[in-house]
Design a protein around this motif. Structure first.
Motif, mmCIF file in Angstrom:
data_model
loop_
_atom_site.group_PDB
_atom_site.id
_atom_site.type_symbol
_atom_site.label_atom_id
_atom_site.label_comp_id
_atom_site.label_asym_id
_atom_site.label_seq_id
_atom_site.Cartn_x
_atom_site.Cartn_y
_atom_site.Cartn_z
ATOM 1 N N THR A 22 0.961 -1.169 0.000
ATOM 2 C CA THR A 22 0.011 -0.008 0.026
ATOM 3 C C THR A 22 0.747 1.118 -0.080
ATOM 4 N N TYR A 23 1.932 1.388 0.830
ATOM 5 C CA TYR A 23 2.812 2.481 1.211
ATOM 6 C C TYR A 23 3.561 2.769 -0.663
ATOM 7 N N LEU A 24 3.996 1.662 -1.252
ATOM 8 C CA LEU A 24 4.688 1.646 -2.226
ATOM 9 C C LEU A 24 3.842 2.285 -3.412
ATOM 10 N N SER A 25 2.469 1.722 -3.464
ATOM 11 C CA SER A 25 1.610 2.243 -4.429
ATOM 12 C C SER A 25 1.200 3.605 -4.409
ATOM 13 N N ARG A 26 1.396 4.146 -3.390
ATOM 14 C CA ARG A 26 1.215 5.485 -3.302
ATOM 15 C C ARG A 26 2.412 6.521 -3.648
ATOM 16 N N ALA A 27 3.448 5.708 -4.008
ATOM 17 C CA ALA A 27 4.747 6.443 -4.308
ATOM 18 C C ALA A 27 4.846 6.689 -5.969
ATOM 19 N N ASN A 28 4.878 7.685 -6.524
ATOM 20 C CA ASN A 28 4.803 7.494 -8.039
ATOM 21 C C ASN A 28 6.308 7.322 -8.541
ATOM 22 N N ASP A 109 7.404 2.493 12.520
ATOM 23 C CA ASP A 109 7.445 3.952 11.514
ATOM 24 C C ASP A 109 6.698 4.267 10.812
ATOM 25 N N ASN A 110 6.378 5.590 10.691
ATOM 26 C CA ASN A 110 5.241 6.076 9.791
ATOM 27 C C ASN A 110 5.526 5.723 8.257
ATOM 28 N N PRO A 111 4.678 5.663 7.553
ATOM 29 C CA PRO A 111 4.799 5.264 6.102
ATOM 30 C C PRO A 111 5.558 6.329 5.337
ATOM 31 N N ALA A 112 5.763 7.746 5.668
ATOM 32 C CA ALA A 112 6.504 8.477 5.085
ATOM 33 C C ALA A 112 7.849 8.280 5.309
ATOM 34 N N ILE A 114 9.290 5.288 6.139
ATOM 35 C CA ILE A 114 9.706 4.046 5.608
ATOM 36 C C ILE A 114 10.024 4.563 3.996
ATOM 37 N N LEU A 115 8.985 4.996 3.496
ATOM 38 C CA LEU A 115 8.998 5.633 2.039
ATOM 39 C C LEU A 115 10.526 6.290 1.724
ATOM 40 N N HIS A 116 10.840 7.275 2.817
ATOM 41 C CA HIS A 116 11.880 7.949 2.628
ATOM 42 C C HIS A 116 13.269 7.301 3.022
ATOM 43 N N GLY A 117 13.157 5.945 3.955
ATOM 44 C CA GLY A 117 14.169 5.076 4.011
ATOM 45 C C GLY A 117 14.511 4.654 2.665
ATOM 46 N N VAL A 118 13.637 4.130 1.729
ATOM 47 C CA VAL A 118 13.939 3.368 0.464
ATOM 48 C C VAL A 118 14.566 4.674 -0.360
ATOM 49 N N ARG A 119 14.211 5.678 -0.461
ATOM 50 C CA ARG A 119 14.666 6.708 -1.257
ATOM 51 C C ARG A 119 16.228 7.111 -0.714
ATOM 52 N N SER A 120 16.330 7.093 0.522
ATOM 53 C CA SER A 120 17.844 7.292 1.026
ATOM 54 C C SER A 120 18.656 6.279 0.492
ATOM 55 N N ALA A 121 18.436 5.002 0.829
ATOM 56 C CA ALA A 121 19.223 3.866 0.310
ATOM 57 C C ALA A 121 19.294 3.959 -1.150
ATOM 58 N N SER A 123 19.701 6.527 -3.094
ATOM 59 C CA SER A 123 20.527 7.455 -3.528
ATOM 60 C C SER A 123 21.867 7.474 -2.853
ATOM 61 N N GLY A 124 22.086 6.564 -1.997
ATOM 62 C CA GLY A 124 23.405 6.366 -1.638
ATOM 63 C C GLY A 124 23.521 6.847 -0.076
ATOM 64 N N ASP A 125 22.214 7.313 0.446
ATOM 65 C CA ASP A 125 22.429 7.774 2.035
ATOM 66 C C ASP A 125 22.130 6.627 2.783
ATOM 67 N N ALA A 126 21.705 6.885 4.004
ATOM 68 C CA ALA A 126 21.113 5.586 4.783
ATOM 69 C C ALA A 126 20.325 6.345 6.018
ATOM 70 N N LEU A 127 19.301 5.625 6.434
ATOM 71 C CA LEU A 127 18.454 6.319 7.119
ATOM 72 C C LEU A 127 18.076 4.965 8.234
ATOM 73 N N VAL A 128 18.424 5.306 9.649
ATOM 74 C CA VAL A 128 18.146 4.745 10.791
ATOM 75 C C VAL A 128 16.983 5.129 11.235
ATOM 76 N N SER A 129 15.939 4.212 11.624
ATOM 77 C CA SER A 129 14.737 4.792 12.443
ATOM 78 C C SER A 129 15.145 5.893 13.655
ATOM 79 N N PRO A 130 14.259 6.831 13.848
ATOM 80 C CA PRO A 130 14.768 7.897 14.926
ATOM 81 C C PRO A 130 14.719 6.993 16.264
ATOM 82 N N LYS A 131 13.479 6.101 16.194
ATOM 83 C CA LYS A 131 13.420 5.520 17.569
ATOM 84 C C LYS A 131 14.775 4.618 17.937
ATOM 85 N N MET A 132 15.385 4.112 16.948
ATOM 86 C CA MET A 132 16.520 3.322 17.006
ATOM 87 C C MET A 132 17.664 4.434 17.511
#
Length: 213
Positions: A22-28, A109-112, A114-121, A123-132
């Motif tokens: 569902t999350y991915l289907s909303r990302a164009n 983590d919220n859907p936004a 999670i999608l940001h994490g995919v985009r970051s990966a 593009s060569g960046d890395a995202l760790v959950s703020p909770k972690m």
């Protein structure tokens, strides 16, 4: 514009599968190209489908997510892995990074994000959950080791921002430098510190007590 990021999901829980779909289907800018329900299938599909990013649950049947991550990142596929788990802990995060993960997110983590994490990966960046990140800061406070003497003040500042999960563009704003300059600095740090990716630099930043929220 057609989707730019081809994503594979390795997840055995049908509810989590449906949520990510569902999350991915909303990302164009993303396309889900395959779903694996166990670790062995995940490795096979990654080789067959050559996705740009694989979202991998840590707790998979047959082959666990850490091993899946290690096998995928060891291939010449250039597939980035974002590890995904319901209950994260410092040890799991460190193991995922050592296996080559380019991100670590929680299912809460919220859907936004999670999608940001995919985009970051991608593009060569890395995202760790703020909770972690918050957990790492709490738990690392009593076990910091000093950073190497050869690190400059700018090196330490850069590592601290990477440890907070900031992108190159965000770090550029904070440090008053061009994003291209930050990208160059990050590449140099990876080489000098002999680390495989940005997530590994983030882990070092926490170990050395360089992260400030």
């Amino acid at each position: 514009m057609p989707p730019q990021i081809r994503v594979m999901l390795a997840e055995d829980d049908p509810l989590a599968q449906h949520a990510i779909q569902t999350y991915l289907s909303r990302a164009n800018d993303m396309e889900l190209v395959g779903i694996a329900s166990d670790g062995a299938e995940a490795v096979r599909l990654a080789e067959e489908l050559t996705p740009d990013v694989a979202i991998v649950d840590l707790h998979m049947p047959l082959v666990d997510g850490i091993e899946v991550t290690s096998r995928i990142t060891a291939t010449p596929l250039n597939c980035k892995v974002v590890c995904f788990t319901a209950l994260g802990d410092d040890r799991s995060l460190i193991r995922a990074i050592e296996a080559g993960a380019s991100g670590f997110l929680l299912k809460s983590d919220n859907p936004a994000l999670i999608l940001h994490g995919v985009r970051s990966a991608f593009s060569g960046d890395a995202l760790v959950s703020p909770k972690m990140v918050a957990s790492l800061l709490r738990n690392a406070a009593t076990r910091h080791t000093p950073p190497p003497d050869h690190l400059t003040g700018n090196d330490k500042d850069l590592l601290g921002h990477i440890g907070r999960g900031l992108s190159n563009a965000e770090i550029a704003e904070v440090m008053f430098l061009a994003p291209s300059t930050i990208k160059t600095y990050v590449s140099r740090l990876l080489s000098r510190l002999e680390q495989p990716n940005r997530a590994a630099l983030a882990a070092l930043a926490h170990t050395w007590g360089l992260v400030r929220l």
